[in-house]
Design an enzyme around this catalytic site. Sequence first.
Site, short mmCIF file in Angstrom:
data_model
loop_
_atom_site.label_atom_id
_atom_site.label_comp_id
_atom_site.label_asym_id
_atom_site.label_seq_id
_atom_site.Cartn_x
_atom_site.Cartn_y
_atom_site.Cartn_z
N SER A 162 -0.59 12.96 -16.63
CA SER A 162 -1.91 12.62 -17.64
C SER A 162 -1.67 13.90 -18.36
O SER A 162 -1.06 15.24 -17.90
CB SER A 162 -3.39 12.68 -16.38
OG SER A 162 -4.28 13.16 -17.17
N ASP A 164 0.60 -0.96 -0.10
CA ASP A 164 0.09 0.25 0.30
C ASP A 164 1.23 1.24 -0.28
O ASP A 164 2.18 1.29 1.22
CB ASP A 164 -0.98 0.45 1.36
CG ASP A 164 -1.77 1.41 1.54
OD1 ASP A 164 -1.45 1.55 0.38
OD2 ASP A 164 -2.37 1.39 1.99
N LYS A 204 -1.85 16.37 -10.58
CA LYS A 204 -1.06 16.06 -11.38
C LYS A 204 -0.28 17.09 -12.27
O LYS A 204 1.07 17.15 -12.65
CB LYS A 204 -2.40 15.77 -13.20
CG LYS A 204 -2.40 14.18 -12.46
CD LYS A 204 -1.51 13.18 -12.45
CE LYS A 204 -2.29 11.49 -12.20
NZ LYS A 204 -1.33 10.73 -11.68
N TYR A 234 -8.42 16.78 -8.31
CA TYR A 234 -7.20 15.93 -9.96
C TYR A 234 -6.16 16.66 -10.37
O TYR A 234 -4.88 16.22 -10.21
CB TYR A 234 -8.10 14.55 -10.30
CG TYR A 234 -7.06 13.62 -10.77
CD1 TYR A 234 -6.73 12.52 -10.45
CD2 TYR A 234 -7.23 14.44 -12.17
CE1 TYR A 234 -6.20 11.64 -11.14
CE2 TYR A 234 -6.78 13.32 -13.23
CZ TYR A 234 -5.21 11.92 -12.47
OH TYR A 234 -5.26 11.38 -13.16
#
Length: 247
Positions: free
Chosen positions: A144, A64, A165, A161
């Site tokens: 991204s 994890d 990025k 988000y």
Amino acid sequence: MENFYWRNKVAVITGASVGIGASTALTLANAGMVVVGLARRVELIEALNEQVTGEGKIFARQCDLSDDEQLISAFNWIRERFFCIHVLICNAGILKASFLSESPTKDIKELFDLNVVATASCLRETLKHMAAVKVRSHIIVINSVLGHRIPEVPVPLFSVYPATKHAITALCQTVRQEIHFLKLNIKLTSICPGMVDTDFLNVYSQAVDALPKLQPVDVAKAVLYALDTPDGVQVEDIILQKMRNVE
């Protein structure tokens, strides 16, 4: 692949159980690399070996990445078991579709913890190792297109988000400068796909069904292209999108 420099060398891939990570693991194993996949669902990584048709092999380690102790332990295990990390592919990340005005602090922290902090920690552990072993190496970060620009969409359920990025885009640039300052033979490539047809998009339900999407193998091929450049030639950024109206 003939004359592939990285044949029999070790590649570590985070988030290797599904999607882009799994496709990249298969692509590199079929090119003859020894692949170590990190993810919480190791059984999915181990099952990928059934699809390997090349000379390579895929190993799995449960981790994890949001747990720093597990992360450090995993990289120590890789160094002890495989002695050298030649290639690191930072692919793990999460996406939560929401307006910022409706995003609880817990979700905001989860996005930054995995997308930014865990990526930075993987880079730190790998850079320390690569600096010590002093061999030709390559780091690839799956970023991204949202790390470069944020498109106008009918319902902008992006929350933080794209901010994570953009942080990764900056991180790649600063780490590249650090590598240059330390005179290390390490390339660093940021690969920035647009929408990719994976389970990652399930958070958007049917809102993106009709939009053009890349396949995970398209991104895996971009990874292979960056790796296969001549020594001394660095592809810094790749932005790839699915073309509209092309089957």
